[in-house]
Design a protein around this motif. Structure first.
Motif, PDB file in Angstrom:
ATOM      1  N   ASN A 183       0.724  -1.188  -0.143  1.00 16.19           N
ATOM      2  CA  ASN A 183      -0.156   0.079  -0.170  1.00 16.19           C
ATOM      3  C   ASN A 183       1.048   1.327  -0.056  1.00 16.19           C
ATOM      4  OD1 ASN A 183      -2.377  -1.699   0.170  1.00 16.19           O
ATOM      5  ND2 ASN A 183      -2.460  -1.502   2.120  1.00 16.19           N
ATOM      6  N   ALA A 184       1.798   1.200   0.885  1.00 16.54           N
ATOM      7  CA  ALA A 184       2.894   2.411   0.744  1.00 16.54           C
ATOM      8  C   ALA A 184       3.461   2.684  -0.564  1.00 16.54           C
ATOM      9  CB  ALA A 184       3.905   2.244   1.999  1.00 16.54           C
ATOM     10  N   LEU A 185       3.889   1.796  -1.423  1.00 19.27           N
ATOM     11  CA  LEU A 185       4.318   1.844  -2.459  1.00 19.27           C
ATOM     12  C   LEU A 185       3.466   2.255  -3.694  1.00 19.27           C
ATOM     13  CD1 LEU A 185       6.651  -1.593  -2.675  1.00 19.27           C
ATOM     14  CD2 LEU A 185       7.452   0.848  -2.452  1.00 19.27           C
ATOM     15  N   TRP A 186       2.108   1.729  -3.401  1.00 18.16           N
ATOM     16  CA  TRP A 186       1.313   2.346  -4.381  1.00 18.16           C
ATOM     17  C   TRP A 186       0.918   3.849  -4.212  1.00 18.16           C
ATOM     18  CZ3 TRP A 186       0.892   0.009  -8.541  1.00 18.16           C
ATOM     19  CH2 TRP A 186       0.541  -1.488  -8.593  1.00 18.16           C
ATOM     20  N   ALA A 187       1.070   4.137  -2.868  1.00 20.95           N
ATOM     21  CA  ALA A 187       0.804   5.587  -2.430  1.00 20.95           C
ATOM     22  C   ALA A 187       2.069   6.642  -2.952  1.00 20.95           C
ATOM     23  CB  ALA A 187       0.452   5.578  -0.878  1.00 20.95           C
ATOM     24  N   GLY A 188       3.039   5.905  -3.083  1.00 25.35           N
ATOM     25  CA  GLY A 188       4.347   6.581  -3.503  1.00 25.35           C
ATOM     26  C   GLY A 188       4.479   6.729  -4.935  1.00 25.35           C
ATOM     27  N   GLY A 189       3.534   6.437  -5.658  1.00 31.35           N
ATOM     28  CA  GLY A 189       3.529   6.501  -6.916  1.00 31.35           C
ATOM     29  C   GLY A 189       4.150   5.446  -7.566  1.00 31.35           C
ATOM     30  N   ALA A 190       4.030   3.972  -7.438  1.00 36.51           N
ATOM     31  CA  ALA A 190       4.657   3.047  -8.290  1.00 36.51           C
ATOM     32  C   ALA A 190       3.703   2.553  -9.498  1.00 36.51           C
ATOM     33  CB  ALA A 190       4.426   1.728  -7.339  1.00 36.51           C
ATOM     34  N   LYS A 191       4.438   2.522 -10.457  1.00 33.70           N
ATOM     35  CA  LYS A 191       3.906   2.305 -11.855  1.00 33.70           C
ATOM     36  C   LYS A 191       3.359   0.824 -11.936  1.00 33.70           C
ATOM     37  CE  LYS A 191       6.151   6.058 -14.020  1.00 33.70           C
ATOM     38  NZ  LYS A 191       7.283   6.361 -15.162  1.00 33.70           N
ATOM     39  N   GLY A 192       4.096   0.020 -11.226  1.00 34.73           N
ATOM     40  CA  GLY A 192       3.742  -1.424 -11.277  1.00 34.73           C
ATOM     41  C   GLY A 192       4.649  -2.210 -10.069  1.00 34.73           C
ATOM     42  N   ILE A 193       3.937  -3.318  -9.611  1.00 34.56           N
ATOM     43  CA  ILE A 193       4.638  -4.006  -8.110  1.00 34.56           C
ATOM     44  C   ILE A 193       4.721  -5.461  -8.314  1.00 34.56           C
ATOM     45  CG2 ILE A 193       4.514  -4.683  -5.727  1.00 34.56           C
ATOM     46  CD1 ILE A 193       3.063  -1.740  -5.481  1.00 34.56           C
ATOM     47  N   LYS A 194       5.579  -6.090  -8.058  1.00 34.59           N
ATOM     48  CA  LYS A 194       6.034  -7.423  -8.134  1.00 34.59           C
ATOM     49  C   LYS A 194       6.392  -8.020  -6.942  1.00 34.59           C
ATOM     50  CE  LYS A 194       9.950  -9.378  -9.305  1.00 34.59           C
ATOM     51  NZ  LYS A 194      11.168  -9.461 -10.122  1.00 34.59           N
ATOM     52  N   ARG A 236      -0.243 -19.481  -5.642  1.00 34.89           N
ATOM     53  CA  ARG A 236       0.951 -19.903  -5.249  1.00 34.89           C
ATOM     54  C   ARG A 236       1.440 -19.674  -3.766  1.00 34.89           C
ATOM     55  NH1 ARG A 236       4.200 -18.152 -10.398  1.00 34.89           N
ATOM     56  NH2 ARG A 236       5.766 -19.420  -9.583  1.00 34.89           N
ATOM     57  N   VAL A 237       2.214 -20.612  -3.342  1.00 32.79           N
ATOM     58  CA  VAL A 237       2.811 -20.638  -2.010  1.00 32.79           C
ATOM     59  C   VAL A 237       4.170 -20.056  -1.906  1.00 32.79           C
ATOM     60  CG1 VAL A 237       2.913 -21.739   0.234  1.00 32.79           C
ATOM     61  CG2 VAL A 237       1.218 -22.213  -1.135  1.00 32.79           C
ATOM     62  N   TYR A 238       4.422 -19.094  -0.740  1.00 35.17           N
ATOM     63  CA  TYR A 238       5.890 -18.615  -0.762  1.00 35.17           C
ATOM     64  C   TYR A 238       6.217 -18.721   0.726  1.00 35.17           C
ATOM     65  CZ  TYR A 238       5.023 -16.998  -5.488  1.00 35.17           C
ATOM     66  OH  TYR A 238       4.803 -17.028  -7.025  1.00 35.17           O
ATOM     67  N   SER A 239       7.570 -18.789   0.926  1.00 33.08           N
ATOM     68  CA  SER A 239       7.859 -18.748   2.438  1.00 33.08           C
ATOM     69  C   SER A 239       9.166 -17.465   2.694  1.00 33.08           C
ATOM     70  CB  SER A 239       8.657 -20.151   2.783  1.00 33.08           C
ATOM     71  OG  SER A 239       7.772 -21.180   2.793  1.00 33.08           O
ATOM     72  N   PRO A 240       9.178 -16.993   3.564  1.00 30.30           N
ATOM     73  CA  PRO A 240      10.263 -15.718   3.869  1.00 30.30           C
ATOM     74  C   PRO A 240      11.520 -16.188   3.517  1.00 30.30           C
ATOM     75  CG  PRO A 240       9.238 -16.682   5.898  1.00 30.30           C
ATOM     76  CD  PRO A 240       8.480 -17.237   4.984  1.00 30.30           C
ATOM     77  N   PRO A 241      12.302 -15.348   3.064  1.00 25.56           N
ATOM     78  CA  PRO A 241      12.351 -13.941   2.930  1.00 25.56           C
ATOM     79  C   PRO A 241      11.341 -13.343   1.964  1.00 25.56           C
ATOM     80  CG  PRO A 241      14.533 -14.426   2.236  1.00 25.56           C
ATOM     81  CD  PRO A 241      13.838 -15.735   2.859  1.00 25.56           C
ATOM     82  N   TYR A 242      10.431 -12.516   1.984  1.00 26.18           N
ATOM     83  CA  TYR A 242       9.510 -11.932   1.018  1.00 26.18           C
ATOM     84  C   TYR A 242      10.139 -10.699   0.428  1.00 26.18           C
ATOM     85  CZ  TYR A 242       6.537 -14.752   3.588  1.00 26.18           C
ATOM     86  OH  TYR A 242       5.629 -15.833   4.220  1.00 26.18           O
ATOM     87  N   LYS A 243      10.200 -10.768  -0.859  1.00 28.92           N
ATOM     88  CA  LYS A 243      10.662  -9.660  -1.795  1.00 28.92           C
ATOM     89  C   LYS A 243       9.442  -8.861  -2.693  1.00 28.92           C
ATOM     90  CE  LYS A 243      15.423 -11.188  -2.311  1.00 28.92           C
ATOM     91  NZ  LYS A 243      16.689 -11.543  -3.103  1.00 28.92           N
ATOM     92  N   ILE A 244       9.598  -7.615  -2.394  1.00 30.97           N
ATOM     93  CA  ILE A 244       8.440  -6.561  -3.136  1.00 30.97           C
ATOM     94  C   ILE A 244       9.348  -5.636  -3.872  1.00 30.97           C
ATOM     95  CG2 ILE A 244       6.571  -5.360  -2.800  1.00 30.97           C
ATOM     96  CD1 ILE A 244       6.121  -6.596  -0.190  1.00 30.97           C
ATOM     97  N   THR A 245       9.126  -5.927  -5.131  1.00 32.40           N
ATOM     98  CA  THR A 245       9.895  -4.612  -5.978  1.00 32.40           C
ATOM     99  C   THR A 245       8.826  -3.941  -6.761  1.00 32.40           C
ATOM    100  OG1 THR A 245      11.452  -6.658  -6.624  1.00 32.40           O
ATOM    101  CG2 THR A 245      11.335  -4.759  -8.075  1.00 32.40           C
ATOM    102  N   ALA A 246       9.067  -2.642  -6.851  1.00 33.57           N
ATOM    103  CA  ALA A 246       8.264  -1.650  -7.326  1.00 33.57           C
ATOM    104  C   ALA A 246       8.937  -0.685  -8.392  1.00 33.57           C
ATOM    105  CB  ALA A 246       7.670  -0.785  -6.209  1.00 33.57           C
ATOM    106  N   VAL A 247       8.368  -0.472  -9.536  1.00 33.85           N
ATOM    107  CA  VAL A 247       8.865   0.533 -10.329  1.00 33.85           C
ATOM    108  C   VAL A 247       8.438   1.897 -10.151  1.00 33.85           C
ATOM    109  CG1 VAL A 247       8.996   1.006 -13.021  1.00 33.85           C
ATOM    110  CG2 VAL A 247       9.487  -1.433 -12.173  1.00 33.85           C
ATOM    111  N   GLY A 248       9.396   2.721 -10.147  1.00 34.98           N
ATOM    112  CA  GLY A 248       8.756   4.019  -9.828  1.00 34.98           C
ATOM    113  C   GLY A 248       9.874   5.125  -9.596  1.00 34.98           C
ATOM    114  N   ASP A 249       9.623   6.174  -9.061  1.00 36.63           N
ATOM    115  CA  ASP A 249      10.863   7.076  -8.572  1.00 36.63           C
ATOM    116  C   ASP A 249      11.287   6.669  -7.124  1.00 36.63           C
ATOM    117  OD1 ASP A 249      12.134   9.117  -7.231  1.00 36.63           O
ATOM    118  OD2 ASP A 249      11.173  10.765  -8.546  1.00 36.63           O
TER     119      ASP A 249
END
Length: 260
Positions: A158-169, A193-206
């Motif tokens: 949610n913070a990344l969307w609020a920061g103007g992210a154009k796309g998130i993975k 699909r199922v994932y275990s930590p560590p969790y990585k969130i990548t956002a394209v933007g400024d």
């Protein structure tokens, strides 16, 4: 001479001759009977299986992992078929260049097209299982303090969307408008699909605006307390230019239906 069996000192009392049951013997019989009932009940419940093991849980975990791998393969197949269909449609669809440009723009906004640009990656991880409070005045950690929760992942997204992210993975999957970031226990379930930590969130933007949005989010400020006190994992890195994959899963909406 009198027979010793007839002497008063050796004659058995009537009760002893009849073999009357004493209270201790009655209690012993009752205990063995109860033990037998418990053994029978345990056998009937287990049906020949070892009820003290976690075999059933392990089988469920294996099933979930297998289903996750299967879903991943289906996503890849779906993406290939979608590309084939789009290539065939682009050959002769009767549309104008303006219409094609509009469709392409809509596809980018929907997240079904690849997205290239500057990006940052946020990595969240569980704390060590033997972690203790690092700062005075804080209690020793409960198990929930040491693991990543659904609200932590949602706060970052949610913070990344609020920061103007154009796309998130998230991990290796692109988010779209219907994506739901959900956790069950200590695992992330995302789009089948199922994932275990560590969790990585990548956002394209400024990158500067994205990091500023992360720092200002109240939910993340609360998370940082646990990072500093109990050692939850938190890392933000600038990736330079990256390419996010397009969403390749189904876009059909699923909803509950009344029974009957």
């Amino acid at each position: 001479m009198s027979n010793s069996a007839d002497s008063p000192g050796t004659e058995s009392s009537p009760d002893h001759r009849r073999g009357g049951l004493r209270p201790v013997r009655v209690l012993t019989v009752a205990v063995f009977a109860l033990a037998g009932l418990l053994f029978f009940t345990s056998f009937n419940t287990a049906k020949g299986t070892n009820i003290r093991t976690d075999t059933s849980l392990l089988k469920l975990s294996d099933l979930i992992q297998e289903r996750s791998r299967k879903n991943g393969g289906l996503d890849e197949s779906n993406a290939t078929l979608r590309n084939d269909v789009e290539s065939l449609a682009a050959g002769d669809d009767g549309s104008t260049a303006t219409e094609d440009a509009k469709v392409t723009a809509l596809e980018k906004r929907a997240g079904t097209r690849k997205l290239k640009g500057e990006a940052i990656t946020v990595t969240l991880n569980d704390a060590p299982p033997d972690a203790t409070a690092k700062l005075p005045g804080y209690p020793e950690p409960q198990p929930d303090y040491l693991v990543i929760h659904q609200q932590d992942l949602q706060a970052v997204v949610n913070a990344l969307w609020a920061g103007g992210a154009k796309g998130i993975k998230v991990m290796d999957q692109r988010l779209i408008s219907t994506s739901a970031v959900r956790c069950v226990g200590n695992t992330l379930i995302l789009q089948g699909r199922v994932y275990s930590p560590p969790y990585k969130i990548t956002a394209v933007g400024d990158p500067e605006k994205l990091q500023k949005a992360l720092a200002e989010a109240p939910a993340i400020q609360n998370y940082m307390v646990y990072v500093n006190v109990y050692g939850l994992g938190w890392k933000v890195t600038e990736n330079g230019t990256v390419t996010l994959p397009g969403y390749s899963g189904t876009v059909d909406l699923h909803y509950a239906k009344p029974v009957g």
